[in-house]
Every structure is written in C-alpha cells, then in structure tokens.
Motif scaffolding. Sequence first.
Motif, PDB file in Angstrom:
ATOM      1  N   GLY A  45      -4.812   4.818  -6.788  1.00  0.00           N
ATOM      2  CA  GLY A  45      -4.522   3.614  -6.020  1.00  0.00           C
ATOM      3  C   GLY A  45      -3.821   3.850  -4.697  1.00  0.00           C
ATOM      4  O   GLY A  45      -3.410   2.886  -4.034  1.00  0.00           O
ATOM      5  N   VAL A  46      -3.699   5.107  -4.272  1.00  0.00           N
ATOM      6  CA  VAL A  46      -3.039   5.414  -2.999  1.00  0.00           C
ATOM      7  C   VAL A  46      -3.837   4.803  -1.842  1.00  0.00           C
ATOM      8  O   VAL A  46      -5.070   4.779  -1.856  1.00  0.00           O
ATOM      9  CB  VAL A  46      -2.898   6.942  -2.823  1.00  0.00           C
ATOM     10  N   ALA A  47      -3.108   4.323  -0.822  1.00  0.00           N
ATOM     11  CA  ALA A  47      -3.756   3.677   0.325  1.00  0.00           C
ATOM     12  C   ALA A  47      -3.636   4.479   1.619  1.00  0.00           C
ATOM     13  O   ALA A  47      -4.323   4.157   2.598  1.00  0.00           O
ATOM     14  CB  ALA A  47      -3.159   2.288   0.545  1.00  0.00           C
ATOM     15  N   ARG A  48      -2.794   5.502   1.615  1.00  0.00           N
ATOM     16  CA  ARG A  48      -2.613   6.283   2.852  1.00  0.00           C
ATOM     17  C   ARG A  48      -2.118   7.679   2.507  1.00  0.00           C
ATOM     18  O   ARG A  48      -1.225   7.843   1.663  1.00  0.00           O
ATOM     19  CB  ARG A  48      -1.620   5.572   3.773  1.00  0.00           C
ATOM     20  N   ILE A  49      -2.706   8.675   3.156  1.00  0.00           N
ATOM     21  CA  ILE A  49      -2.310  10.068   2.982  1.00  0.00           C
ATOM     22  C   ILE A  49      -1.963  10.622   4.358  1.00  0.00           C
ATOM     23  O   ILE A  49      -2.787  10.586   5.269  1.00  0.00           O
ATOM     24  CB  ILE A  49      -3.432  10.906   2.348  1.00  0.00           C
ATOM     25  N   SER A  50      -0.738  11.115   4.508  1.00  0.00           N
ATOM     26  CA  SER A  50      -0.283  11.656   5.790  1.00  0.00           C
ATOM     27  C   SER A  50      -0.148  13.171   5.702  1.00  0.00           C
ATOM     28  O   SER A  50       0.234  13.709   4.662  1.00  0.00           O
ATOM     29  CB  SER A  50       1.070  11.048   6.172  1.00  0.00           C
ATOM     30  N   TYR A  51      -0.418  13.828   6.817  1.00  0.00           N
ATOM     31  CA  TYR A  51      -0.301  15.285   6.884  1.00  0.00           C
ATOM     32  C   TYR A  51       0.997  15.751   7.523  1.00  0.00           C
ATOM     33  O   TYR A  51       1.265  16.952   7.584  1.00  0.00           O
ATOM     34  CB  TYR A  51      -1.510  15.879   7.614  1.00  0.00           C
ATOM     35  N   PRO A  58       0.838  -1.195   0.000  1.00  0.00           N
ATOM     36  CA  PRO A  58       0.000   0.000   0.000  1.00  0.00           C
ATOM     37  C   PRO A  58       0.877   1.251   0.000  1.00  0.00           C
ATOM     38  O   PRO A  58       1.828   1.340   0.790  1.00  0.00           O
ATOM     39  CB  PRO A  58      -0.820  -0.127   1.288  1.00  0.00           C
ATOM     40  N   LEU A  59       0.574   2.186  -0.901  1.00  0.00           N
ATOM     41  CA  LEU A  59       1.408   3.377  -1.063  1.00  0.00           C
ATOM     42  C   LEU A  59       0.896   4.520  -0.203  1.00  0.00           C
ATOM     43  O   LEU A  59      -0.298   4.813  -0.166  1.00  0.00           O
ATOM     44  CB  LEU A  59       1.447   3.815  -2.528  1.00  0.00           C
ATOM     45  N   ASN A  60       1.832   5.188   0.476  1.00  0.00           N
ATOM     46  CA  ASN A  60       1.570   6.330   1.348  1.00  0.00           C
ATOM     47  C   ASN A  60       2.232   7.564   0.744  1.00  0.00           C
ATOM     48  O   ASN A  60       3.402   7.525   0.387  1.00  0.00           O
ATOM     49  CB  ASN A  60       2.148   6.007   2.727  1.00  0.00           C
TER      50      ASN A  60
END
Length: 257
Positions: free
Chosen positions: A225-231, A206-208
């Motif tokens: 297809g992104v699996a995680r978004i960080s701030y 999974p790509l972050n």
Amino acid sequence: MRQKELAESLAALHVKGSPLVLYNAWDAGSAKAIRQAGSPAIATSSWAVAAAQGYDDGESMPFAFVEQVVARIIGAVDAPVTVDIEAGYSDDPQVCAGNVARLMDYGAVGINFEDRIVRGGGLHGVDAQCARIAAIRAMADARGVRLFINARTDMFLGSGVKPPEGMTETKARAAAYARAGASGFFVPGLVDLSAIRELCNTTDLPLNVMTMPGLPHARELADAGVARISYGPAAYLLAMEAIRNAARDIREARQAA
C-alpha cells in the motif's frame, strides 16, 4: 493558476499501491536530467543539496542559499517540485510557515517537513509539531494552493528503534499530523514490510518510504500500500562516485604515460 494545477498534479501522483518513485535532485542540472528521464515530479534531498554546496545536513546551509537553489530548480523544469525543508529552519510555527512561503514564492508545491529536533536530539512533541504543520497549512490555504505537506517522522531513522517498538507512537503521529493538515506521511528508516503494511492500513495519508539496505522490493511495497518511494541522497552519491572514479582513472592514466 499554474501553481495550483501543479499542486493538484503532485497530490494526484500519490496513490496507495501504485507508488510515485522519486530520484531526488540537488541542483538544476540534476533536476533537468531526472525530468528528461520521465519523472512526473521533482523532489530535492536536503542532504544532497547541502553536500553539493559544501555544507553538512541539518540546516547548516543558510536558508537564503537554499532559496537560490530551489529557485533555479523550479525554473529549470516543467513539473511539480517538492522541497525538503528539513524541520523548517525554526521551532516557531509562524517562522516555519514564513520560510515555506518563501519557497512557494518561487513555485514550490510540496515540502518534506520533519519532526526531528535538528539542533538538539529526539523528536518534537506531537502537539508542537502539529502546531507547525497547521501554521504551514493555514498559510498555503490562504494562498489558494493545496501545498503537499509530506510530514516526516524520524522515529526509525538513526534512532536504533525497530518495530514493533515505536509503532504505537508512529501511528499516533500519523493520525495527529493528518488532523493538523498533513498531506502525506514519510517514515525514513522503516524497512520492515509488515510494519510498513500496518501503517498503510491504519492511516489515510499516503505513506512514503526511503530506499536503504533492507527495504523490500518496490513490488512488495506497492502490494503493501505504499504511495511514494524516495531515493534520498542516492543519486548524488552515485554521481560523486562516478566523478571520483573518472578523475582517478585520468590521473592514473597520465601517471602511466
């Protein structure tokens, strides 16, 4: 048993095309606020954790102090907690694994683990980084906890490298880190949508990605297809700006009275 369940819960939140959005915390108070807002998991930002205690990023904050902050965060929330441990506070695989074990003792079920050479420059070689990931995986598996190892590459963060340059090595690192036991692949600094889509299509991990100027809208990232978004440090920076503005307004109001 609770830690095993939390680790499984964290892993299940990483779904390609339906990204987990993490507004990163820096202490128990911010973690509680983020959890109360409905976040299913809590992630720390090493930059924000260090800044909140007067340290610079880059493992300048003593690790024992990091442990104290992490322990307070984990004790304050009823959700999976993943910790940004930077580069593990050591080049030695077994020392890195031991440091992660100390965080797991408090209940951590995930880490961000980067390939940047903190006290130097550039990136660790692929084999060296894989040895460190493998040591952490072996330690966690021996405990019976499927720790979520979010393997981070700094190929595009602050390096001046932009796609398509660096993509061949980035894909090779993703594949190697997966074989070593990584659970996810984190590429901060990558904002090119076509390159993000290419990575999503060429790695099973999974790509972050991390929010920063130029990053596409969340809907586009999901479609890619992104699996995680960080701030990252965004929440901390916003909070400090609010405090500065309030303090300035109070001072100016008193001066005008």
